[in-house]
Scaffold this motif. Structure first.
Motif, PDB file in Angstrom:
ATOM      1  N   SER A   6      44.813  25.123  35.323  1.00 38.89           N
ATOM      2  CA  SER A   6      44.889  23.773  34.758  1.00 38.89           C
ATOM      3  C   SER A   6      43.522  23.291  34.262  1.00 38.89           C
ATOM      4  CB  SER A   6      45.447  22.793  35.790  1.00 38.89           C
ATOM      5  OG  SER A   6      44.652  22.785  36.963  1.00 38.89           O
ATOM      6  N   SER A   7      42.538  24.191  34.224  1.00 36.81           N
ATOM      7  CA  SER A   7      41.221  23.837  33.700  1.00 36.81           C
ATOM      8  C   SER A   7      40.507  25.116  33.282  1.00 36.81           C
ATOM      9  CB  SER A   7      40.386  23.112  34.756  1.00 36.81           C
ATOM     10  OG  SER A   7      40.048  23.977  35.821  1.00 36.81           O
ATOM     11  N   ARG A   8      39.488  24.964  32.445  1.00 39.87           N
ATOM     12  CA  ARG A   8      38.718  26.136  32.022  1.00 39.87           C
ATOM     13  C   ARG A   8      37.955  26.752  33.197  1.00 39.87           C
ATOM     14  NH1 ARG A   8      38.766  26.872  26.642  1.00 39.87           N
ATOM     15  NH2 ARG A   8      39.501  25.122  25.373  1.00 39.87           N
ATOM     16  N   ARG A   9      37.573  25.934  34.153  1.00 34.31           N
ATOM     17  CA  ARG A   9      36.901  26.453  35.339  1.00 34.31           C
ATOM     18  C   ARG A   9      37.835  27.410  36.082  1.00 34.31           C
ATOM     19  NH1 ARG A   9      37.250  25.164  40.558  1.00 34.31           N
ATOM     20  NH2 ARG A   9      35.485  25.623  41.932  1.00 34.31           N
ATOM     21  N   GLN A  10      39.101  27.028  36.241  1.00 33.15           N
ATOM     22  CA  GLN A  10      40.062  27.898  36.908  1.00 33.15           C
ATOM     23  C   GLN A  10      40.305  29.175  36.105  1.00 33.15           C
ATOM     24  OE1 GLN A  10      43.518  25.474  37.550  1.00 33.15           O
ATOM     25  NE2 GLN A  10      42.698  24.530  39.405  1.00 33.15           N
ATOM     26  N   LEU A  11      40.241  29.060  34.789  1.00 36.95           N
ATOM     27  CA  LEU A  11      40.425  30.240  33.954  1.00 36.95           C
ATOM     28  C   LEU A  11      39.282  31.232  34.152  1.00 36.95           C
ATOM     29  CD1 LEU A  11      42.388  31.352  31.841  1.00 36.95           C
ATOM     30  CD2 LEU A  11      40.953  30.314  30.092  1.00 36.95           C
ATOM     31  N   ARG A  12      38.055  30.705  34.181  1.00 39.85           N
ATOM     32  CA  ARG A  12      36.904  31.588  34.428  1.00 39.85           C
ATOM     33  C   ARG A  12      36.982  32.192  35.826  1.00 39.85           C
ATOM     34  NH1 ARG A  12      34.271  27.296  31.575  1.00 39.85           N
ATOM     35  NH2 ARG A  12      33.668  26.317  33.551  1.00 39.85           N
ATOM     36  N   LEU A  13      37.440  31.410  36.781  1.00 38.44           N
ATOM     37  CA  LEU A  13      37.593  31.916  38.140  1.00 38.44           C
ATOM     38  C   LEU A  13      38.629  33.034  38.188  1.00 38.44           C
ATOM     39  CD1 LEU A  13      36.885  31.671  41.147  1.00 38.44           C
ATOM     40  CD2 LEU A  13      38.673  29.925  41.344  1.00 38.44           C
ATOM     41  N   ALA A  14      39.693  32.909  37.389  1.00 40.45           N
ATOM     42  CA  ALA A  14      40.721  33.949  37.341  1.00 40.45           C
ATOM     43  C   ALA A  14      40.143  35.253  36.811  1.00 40.45           C
ATOM     44  CB  ALA A  14      41.887  33.487  36.467  1.00 40.45           C
ATOM     45  N   VAL A  15      39.274  35.171  35.805  1.00 45.24           N
ATOM     46  CA  VAL A  15      38.623  36.371  35.279  1.00 45.24           C
ATOM     47  C   VAL A  15      37.764  37.020  36.355  1.00 45.24           C
ATOM     48  CG1 VAL A  15      36.915  37.219  33.621  1.00 45.24           C
ATOM     49  CG2 VAL A  15      38.650  35.574  32.896  1.00 45.24           C
ATOM     50  N   LEU A  16      37.000  36.206  37.085  1.00 46.08           N
ATOM     51  CA  LEU A  16      36.142  36.734  38.145  1.00 46.08           C
ATOM     52  C   LEU A  16      36.964  37.389  39.259  1.00 46.08           C
ATOM     53  CD1 LEU A  16      33.378  37.055  39.481  1.00 46.08           C
ATOM     54  CD2 LEU A  16      33.651  34.744  40.431  1.00 46.08           C
ATOM     55  N   LEU A  17      38.049  36.738  39.668  1.00 50.50           N
ATOM     56  CA  LEU A  17      38.891  37.284  40.737  1.00 50.50           C
ATOM     57  C   LEU A  17      39.550  38.588  40.315  1.00 50.50           C
ATOM     58  CD1 LEU A  17      40.569  34.034  42.135  1.00 50.50           C
ATOM     59  CD2 LEU A  17      38.764  35.399  43.193  1.00 50.50           C
ATOM     60  N   SER A  18      39.951  38.671  39.042  1.00 50.10           N
ATOM     61  CA  SER A  18      40.556  39.920  38.573  1.00 50.10           C
ATOM     62  C   SER A  18      39.533  41.057  38.599  1.00 50.10           C
ATOM     63  CB  SER A  18      41.130  39.734  37.163  1.00 50.10           C
ATOM     64  OG  SER A  18      40.090  39.495  36.227  1.00 50.10           O
ATOM     65  N   ALA A  19      38.302  40.732  38.246  1.00 46.69           N
ATOM     66  CA  ALA A  19      37.252  41.755  38.284  1.00 46.69           C
ATOM     67  C   ALA A  19      36.986  42.211  39.713  1.00 46.69           C
ATOM     68  CB  ALA A  19      35.971  41.203  37.649  1.00 46.69           C
ATOM     69  N   ILE A  20      36.966  41.259  40.644  1.00 41.61           N
ATOM     70  CA  ILE A  20      36.766  41.612  42.061  1.00 41.61           C
ATOM     71  C   ILE A  20      37.913  42.479  42.563  1.00 41.61           C
ATOM     72  CG2 ILE A  20      36.692  40.637  44.386  1.00 41.61           C
ATOM     73  CD1 ILE A  20      35.218  38.219  43.192  1.00 41.61           C
ATOM     74  N   ALA A  21      39.147  42.182  42.122  1.00 38.74           N
ATOM     75  CA  ALA A  21      40.303  42.959  42.566  1.00 38.74           C
ATOM     76  C   ALA A  21      40.286  44.382  42.014  1.00 38.74           C
ATOM     77  CB  ALA A  21      41.593  42.253  42.138  1.00 38.74           C
ATOM     78  N   VAL A  22      39.753  44.537  40.793  1.00 39.98           N
ATOM     79  CA  VAL A  22      39.741  45.858  40.153  1.00 39.98           C
ATOM     80  C   VAL A  22      38.747  46.803  40.831  1.00 39.98           C
ATOM     81  CG1 VAL A  22      38.990  47.039  38.036  1.00 39.98           C
ATOM     82  CG2 VAL A  22      40.584  45.123  37.906  1.00 39.98           C
ATOM     83  N   ALA A  23      37.642  46.275  41.335  1.00 41.37           N
ATOM     84  CA  ALA A  23      36.579  47.130  41.886  1.00 41.37           C
ATOM     85  C   ALA A  23      37.061  48.051  43.005  1.00 41.37           C
ATOM     86  CB  ALA A  23      35.413  46.259  42.354  1.00 41.37           C
ATOM     87  N   PRO A  24      37.710  47.530  44.074  1.00 37.27           N
ATOM     88  CA  PRO A  24      38.167  48.456  45.123  1.00 37.27           C
ATOM     89  C   PRO A  24      39.261  49.407  44.655  1.00 37.27           C
ATOM     90  CG  PRO A  24      38.986  46.221  45.528  1.00 37.27           C
ATOM     91  CD  PRO A  24      37.989  46.121  44.425  1.00 37.27           C
ATOM     92  N   VAL A  25      40.066  48.975  43.682  1.00 41.22           N
ATOM     93  CA  VAL A  25      41.093  49.876  43.144  1.00 41.22           C
ATOM     94  C   VAL A  25      40.428  51.076  42.466  1.00 41.22           C
ATOM     95  CG1 VAL A  25      42.949  50.101  41.430  1.00 41.22           C
ATOM     96  CG2 VAL A  25      42.789  48.028  42.832  1.00 41.22           C
ATOM     97  N   ALA A  26      39.374  50.784  41.674  1.00 40.14           N
ATOM     98  CA  ALA A  26      38.662  51.880  41.000  1.00 40.14           C
ATOM     99  C   ALA A  26      38.005  52.812  42.007  1.00 40.14           C
ATOM    100  CB  ALA A  26      37.615  51.297  40.058  1.00 40.14           C
ATOM    101  N   ALA A  27      37.419  52.245  43.049  1.00 40.56           N
ATOM    102  CA  ALA A  27      36.783  53.070  44.075  1.00 40.56           C
ATOM    103  C   ALA A  27      37.811  53.954  44.774  1.00 40.56           C
ATOM    104  CB  ALA A  27      36.067  52.178  45.081  1.00 40.56           C
ATOM    105  N   THR A  28      38.992  53.400  45.029  1.00 38.04           N
ATOM    106  CA  THR A  28      40.054  54.172  45.696  1.00 38.04           C
ATOM    107  C   THR A  28      40.536  55.311  44.818  1.00 38.04           C
ATOM    108  OG1 THR A  28      40.778  52.187  46.885  1.00 38.04           O
ATOM    109  CG2 THR A  28      42.341  54.011  46.738  1.00 38.04           C
ATOM    110  N   VAL A  29      40.722  55.032  43.532  1.00 36.30           N
ATOM    111  CA  VAL A  29      41.155  56.078  42.601  1.00 36.30           C
ATOM    112  C   VAL A  29      40.109  57.190  42.520  1.00 36.30           C
ATOM    113  CG1 VAL A  29      41.619  56.561  40.156  1.00 36.30           C
ATOM    114  CG2 VAL A  29      42.592  54.517  41.230  1.00 36.30           C
ATOM    115  N   GLU A  30      38.841  56.803  42.500  1.00 36.78           N
ATOM    116  CA  GLU A  30      37.760  57.800  42.458  1.00 36.78           C
ATOM    117  C   GLU A  30      37.757  58.644  43.734  1.00 36.78           C
ATOM    118  OE1 GLU A  30      34.834  60.055  41.009  1.00 36.78           O
ATOM    119  OE2 GLU A  30      35.756  58.379  39.902  1.00 36.78           O
ATOM    120  N   TRP A  31      38.015  58.007  44.867  1.00 31.83           N
ATOM    121  CA  TRP A  31      38.018  58.715  46.151  1.00 31.83           C
ATOM    122  C   TRP A  31      39.172  59.710  46.238  1.00 31.83           C
ATOM    123  CZ3 TRP A  31      41.308  57.621  50.656  1.00 31.83           C
ATOM    124  CH2 TRP A  31      40.942  58.367  51.776  1.00 31.83           C
ATOM    125  N   VAL A  32      40.343  59.311  45.701  1.00 33.70           N
ATOM    126  CA  VAL A  32      41.533  60.159  45.798  1.00 33.70           C
ATOM    127  C   VAL A  32      41.516  61.272  44.758  1.00 33.70           C
ATOM    128  CG1 VAL A  32      44.052  60.210  45.602  1.00 33.70           C
ATOM    129  CG2 VAL A  32      42.920  58.312  46.797  1.00 33.70           C
TER     130      VAL A  32
END
Length: 217
Positions: A6-32
């Motif tokens: 409901s605000s541009r601040r929340q939109l930027r936060l969504a981008v940041l949270l998605s990036a944080i979520a992707v990091a461990p997924v990438a590490a897991t894929v690399e490990w496997v």
């Protein structure tokens, strides 16, 4: 993450949270599946997701126009108080503008309470009476203590004027390029019911006319 912002601040936060979520997924894929550096995989995934998010924020308006899609960013633009259509309402029909702001606040809260889209509800409320800018003085919120013009009009004419603001609103909204969802609300916000006040007034005048005619006879 972006479906209920409901605000541009929340939109930027969504981008940041998605990036944080992707990091461990990438590490897991690399490990496997790989034999590289897990930390670097996570870092590059985080950086890549941030860059992708920033690029998407820049391109989304072009995709909205090309495919006729209304996004959260587009709705946020509509909720900018400097939007030309909003400024038109504020300048031509200040009473209607204040009414729209109040209805927008209520609509946004109601939408959040039922898990609907608060941005769409608020934007639709802000623009729903856009057509009143054509004849603002015929609507009570813009009369500011002056005599009500409808006291001098036939009920049928008053009803015609009241109903015309819906048609006028759709035409003005199309001129300003408002999204289809907003135009639909402008078109539908009075439903299919009678303009009850003037209908009852017409019946009362007809009754009085018949009574006066009977008294003369």
């Amino acid at each position: 993450l972006v479906s209920r912002v409901s605000s541009r601040r929340q939109l930027r936060l969504a981008v940041l949270l998605s990036a944080i979520a992707v990091a461990p997924v990438a590490a897991t894929v690399e490990w496997v599946f790989g034999d590289g550096d897990l930390l670097m995989s996570a870092v590059w995934a985080f950086v890549g997701a941030l860059i992708a998010g920033l690029i998407s924020l820049g391109l989304v308006s072009f995709f909205e126009t090309a495919f006729g899609i209304t996004t959260s960013l587009g709705l946020l633009d509509l909720l900018d108080r400097n939007h030309p259509a909003l400024r038109l309402i504020e300048e031509q029909a200040p009473g209607t503008f204040n009414h729209a702001m109040l209805v927008g606040a209520l609509a946004g809260r109601a939408a959040r309470a039922i898990d609907a889209d608060p941005l769409l509800a608020q934007a639709a409320a802000w623009y729903h009476d856009l057509g009143k800018v054509t004849l603002p003085q015929y609507f009570v919120e813009n009369q500011f203590g002056e005599a009500n013009i409808h006291d001098r009009l036939a009920p049928a004419m008053s009803a015609l004027v009241i109903k015309s603001h819906v048609k006028d609103g759709v035409e003005i909204a199309e001129e300003y390029g408002l999204p289809r969802e907003i135009i639909d609300v402008i078109q539908q916000h009075h439903g299919t019911a009678l303009v009850a006040f003037f209908y009852q007034r017409a019946k009362q005048l007809e009754k009085e006319t018949k009574q006066n005619g009977t008294a003369r006879n």
